[in-house]
Motif scaffolding. Structure first.
Motif, mmCIF file in Angstrom:
data_model
loop_
_atom_site.group_PDB
_atom_site.id
_atom_site.type_symbol
_atom_site.label_atom_id
_atom_site.label_comp_id
_atom_site.label_asym_id
_atom_site.label_seq_id
_atom_site.Cartn_x
_atom_site.Cartn_y
_atom_site.Cartn_z
ATOM 1 N N VAL A 1 -13.680 -22.632 17.241
ATOM 2 C CA VAL A 1 -13.070 -22.234 16.044
ATOM 3 C C VAL A 1 -11.636 -22.207 15.837
ATOM 4 O O VAL A 1 -10.961 -22.813 14.844
ATOM 5 N N ALA A 2 -10.948 -21.986 17.140
ATOM 6 C CA ALA A 2 -9.410 -21.983 16.942
ATOM 7 C C ALA A 2 -9.049 -23.428 16.760
ATOM 8 O O ALA A 2 -8.062 -23.659 16.226
ATOM 9 N N ASN A 3 -9.685 -24.531 17.401
ATOM 10 C CA ASN A 3 -9.384 -25.844 17.166
ATOM 11 C C ASN A 3 -9.577 -26.297 15.841
ATOM 12 O O ASN A 3 -8.671 -27.030 15.496
ATOM 13 N N ILE A 4 -10.914 -25.996 15.112
ATOM 14 C CA ILE A 4 -10.753 -26.370 13.636
ATOM 15 C C ILE A 4 -9.784 -25.637 12.844
ATOM 16 O O ILE A 4 -9.222 -26.206 12.039
ATOM 17 N N ALA A 5 -9.516 -24.202 13.078
ATOM 18 C CA ALA A 5 -8.464 -23.507 12.314
ATOM 19 C C ALA A 5 -7.081 -24.357 12.637
ATOM 20 O O ALA A 5 -6.424 -24.596 11.709
ATOM 21 N N ARG A 6 -6.597 -24.634 13.787
ATOM 22 C CA ARG A 6 -5.320 -25.246 14.074
ATOM 23 C C ARG A 6 -5.271 -26.734 13.538
ATOM 24 O O ARG A 6 -4.383 -26.839 13.036
ATOM 25 N N VAL A 7 -6.188 -27.622 13.762
ATOM 26 C CA VAL A 7 -6.239 -28.804 13.380
ATOM 27 C C VAL A 7 -6.319 -28.923 11.578
ATOM 28 O O VAL A 7 -5.320 -29.587 10.973
ATOM 29 N N ALA B 1 -9.752 -30.203 3.793
ATOM 30 C CA ALA B 1 -9.519 -29.127 4.941
ATOM 31 C C ALA B 1 -9.779 -27.836 4.212
ATOM 32 O O ALA B 1 -10.302 -26.790 5.039
ATOM 33 N N ILE B 2 -9.539 -27.742 2.968
ATOM 34 C CA ILE B 2 -9.638 -26.417 2.491
ATOM 35 C C ILE B 2 -11.113 -25.939 2.196
ATOM 36 O O ILE B 2 -11.368 -24.854 2.903
ATOM 37 N N PRO B 3 -11.987 -26.740 1.708
ATOM 38 C CA PRO B 3 -13.378 -26.228 1.653
ATOM 39 C C PRO B 3 -14.080 -25.951 3.269
ATOM 40 O O PRO B 3 -14.758 -25.191 3.230
ATOM 41 N N LEU B 4 -13.545 -26.841 4.198
ATOM 42 C CA LEU B 4 -14.155 -26.709 5.468
ATOM 43 C C LEU B 4 -13.675 -25.399 5.929
ATOM 44 O O LEU B 4 -14.494 -24.670 6.636
ATOM 45 N N LEU C 1 -15.915 -22.337 6.854
ATOM 46 C CA LEU C 1 -16.025 -21.547 8.102
ATOM 47 C C LEU C 1 -16.005 -19.915 7.971
ATOM 48 O O LEU C 1 -16.798 -19.401 8.702
ATOM 49 N N ALA C 2 -14.741 -19.783 7.211
ATOM 50 C CA ALA C 2 -14.708 -18.029 7.115
ATOM 51 C C ALA C 2 -15.840 -17.592 6.439
ATOM 52 O O ALA C 2 -15.988 -16.350 6.605
ATOM 53 N N PHE C 3 -16.292 -18.198 5.249
ATOM 54 C CA PHE C 3 -17.101 -17.458 4.520
ATOM 55 C C PHE C 3 -18.515 -17.253 5.448
ATOM 56 O O PHE C 3 -19.099 -16.238 5.689
ATOM 57 N N MET C 4 -19.020 -18.517 6.149
ATOM 58 C CA MET C 4 -20.245 -18.041 7.004
ATOM 59 C C MET C 4 -19.969 -17.261 8.197
ATOM 60 O O MET C 4 -20.933 -16.427 8.472
ATOM 61 N N LEU C 5 -18.840 -17.148 8.693
ATOM 62 C CA LEU C 5 -18.378 -16.214 9.856
ATOM 63 C C LEU C 5 -18.542 -14.924 9.466
ATOM 64 O O LEU C 5 -19.142 -13.763 9.908
ATOM 65 N N ARG D 1 -33.923 -13.084 5.424
ATOM 66 C CA ARG D 1 -33.286 -12.472 4.220
ATOM 67 C C ARG D 1 -32.069 -11.976 4.138
ATOM 68 O O ARG D 1 -31.694 -10.974 3.840
ATOM 69 N N THR D 2 -31.306 -12.738 4.831
ATOM 70 C CA THR D 2 -29.759 -12.408 5.026
ATOM 71 C C THR D 2 -29.029 -13.437 3.982
ATOM 72 O O THR D 2 -29.568 -14.888 4.158
ATOM 73 N N LEU D 3 -27.772 -13.294 3.651
ATOM 74 C CA LEU D 3 -26.953 -14.211 2.811
ATOM 75 C C LEU D 3 -27.041 -15.604 3.545
ATOM 76 O O LEU D 3 -26.727 -16.618 3.490
ATOM 77 N N PHE D 4 -26.509 -15.224 5.138
ATOM 78 C CA PHE D 4 -26.178 -16.145 5.984
ATOM 79 C C PHE D 4 -27.425 -17.281 6.210
ATOM 80 O O PHE D 4 -27.243 -18.378 6.124
#
Lengths: 299, 206
Positions: B51-57, B72-75, B79-83, B94-97
């Protein structure tokens, strides 16, 4: 933070005390208390696997003998492998075109020997790429492979004397999900148009999707895997393919280090041993003697 | 020490896993199972690094307005939404995830997989162009196998399915097993090289 060194230190701190715990207490807790009857049945060696143990032991001995010979200065012949020779050619082509090199280390985790070996080849590729001052993009499918890939590529650039050329943002973790990763790599190929695509590692159903997308961008493509079901896809879509054992011969071939070449010689002799066993087995089976072939059955 | 300690750990645990395969004693297999559980736990920690790699890059891409930065914005949002929905709403049924996984990710994944059909056709078209003797043999074998696998093949000639089976079970299988034996020996010798510390590039720098 992204370096492998903290991981190694963390692993040491976590594993050593835990190791002591398991070796002393954990094993007793995890194992059910043996009853008197079960105690009599507990075995220290699975005789059903004696055949595998013997064959592996013969192989280990052969490899160790040739490593020892190599250590004493013996030189061994190693045949030309076009796919490995083509790696430098592909990187040179990318340099001439001013485009990056793409290296995909498969989609499996580090518990797969192909992924570990792909990291070893990546180290050699990074050295070459650094020498040519060409960008190297490494998309990664497993989070655990990220620090390994970063450290391997960084070391390659250091070894080549160009540490300043190392760009950590080119080691890109995309997703653990197979086709999300495939879509990500396809996107990199279509947007950044690498001139050379190296697919070296463990691949599954995504192999042809990746290789055909790479073909459509006009990149020179070299693939290598030990997953035999994916080999036909790579063979038809890539310029060069390292087939099975050729993939595992890469570092010996590229480094020409005597001890590594010695292990190849051990494998060659083991193949001769197996070929003789196959021929003997076929002849004996033809004459109705089945004991020899049955001995090789894996249980 | 930075290399010796990891090499020692590799040698000890690598050798132990080999021994575990041959020794059925409960104490040995219990240690083996425990070690495999540890591996799973250690690997799960590595997701933080991912996750740190994705956020940094992608964060740097957006901040520097690098090429293709809008992607990179929708990505990062995804990531933040699913997390977020995973942590706060759970990941069970029966969860949003789970809904997003089933109704957004799975169809997209299926779409990527379905591309394979078209890529197989384009790759087959290229490889079956008869320009050399080998390509000719490949094309003939492929035509026989394909015809032997469909009902019309048996209508054309009733022996075609049998010939297709023979091609699959004899020459194809022999070649495949030869490759498999070579690959298996390569994998075993690589394992031995790693346990002995002859291959150590994967450990990175000194």
């Amino acid at each position: 933070m992204q370096s492998a060194k903290p991981i190694v230190l963390l692993a040491v701190f976590l594993l050593l005390p835990a190791c002591v715990h398991v070796l002393t207490v954990g094993a007793q807790e995890a194992a059910p208390a043996p009853t008197a009857q079960a105690e009599g049945q507990v075995r220290w060696f699975d005789l059903n696997r004696l055949n595998i143990a013997l064959v592996v032991a013969v192989f280990f001995i052969l490899v160790l003998v040739f490593i020892r010979q190599a250590g004493k200065g013996a030189s061994f012949f190693i045949r030309k492998i076009a796919g490995l020779d083509a790696i430098e050619e592909a990187i040179g082509r990318a340099t001439e075109m001013g485009k990056p090199v793409l290296y995909v280390p498969g989609i499996d985790d580090v518990n797969n020997i192909q992924t570990i070996y792909s990291m070893v080849i990546l180290g050699n590729v990074a050295k070459l790429v650094a020498r040519y001052e060409t960008p190297l993009i490494v998309p990664v499918c497993r989070a655990f492979v990220v620090p390994l890939a970063e450290e391997t590529v960084k070391q390659g650039y250091l070894d080549s004397g160009h540490p300043e050329a190392y760009n950590p943002n080119n080691i890109r973790y995309l997703s653990d999900e197979q086709f999300a990763f495939t879509a990500g790599v396809d996107g990199i190929m279509l947007r950044e148009k690498p001139a050379a695509n190296l697919f070296l590692g463990s691949f599954f159903a995504e192999s042809l999707v990746l290789a055909e997308t790479g073909f459509s961008t006009g990149a020179i493509q070299i693939a290598g895997t030990a997953n035999i079901h994916q080999l036909p896809f790579f063979v038809v879509a890539c310029d060069y393919t390292l087939i099975g054992e050729e993939f595992f011969a890469a570092t010996a071939y590229l480094s020409k280090e005597a001890k590594l070449v010695g292990t190849l010689k051990g494998s060659d002799w083991m193949k001769i041993f197996l070929i003789v066993a196959l021929v003997v087995g076929a002849v004996l089976e033809t004459f109705g003697v089945t004991a020899f072939t049955r001995w090789f059955t894996v249980q | 020490m930075k290399k010796e300690v990891p090499l020692l750990i590799t040698a000890i645990f690598g050798s132990f896993m080999v021994i575990d395969y041959f020794v059925p004693h409960p104490s040995v297999s219990a240690v083996g199972e425990t070690l495999q559980q540890w591996a799973i736990i250690v690997i799960s920690f590595s997701y933080v690094l991912g996750v740190a790699n994705i956020a940094r890059v992608n964060g740097e891409k957006i901040s520097k307005r690098s090429r293709d930065w809008p992607f990179a914005i929708p990505l990062l949002m995804g990531l933040a939404f699913m997390l977020g929905v995973g942590i706060f709403g759970g990941i069970g049924e029966r969860t949003l995830f789970n809904d997003f996984f089933l109704y957004a990710y799975t169809p997209m994944s299926g779409t990527m997989f379905s591309l394979l059909a078209f890529f197989i056709a384009s790759a087959a078209f290229r490889s079956f162009r008869v320009r050399t003797l080998e390509a000719g043999l490949l094309a003939v074998a492929a035509v026989i196998v394909m015809l032997g696998r469909v009902p019309v093949g048996a209508e054309i000639w009733d022996k075609l399915p049998g010939i297709a089976d023979w091609i699959n079970n004899v020459p194809q299988m022999a070649a495949k097993r030869a490759i498999l034996i070579g690959a298996a020996l390569g994998a075993i010798s690589t394992g031995l090289k790693i346990i002995l510390g002859l291959e150590r590039n994967y450990l990175g720098g000194e």
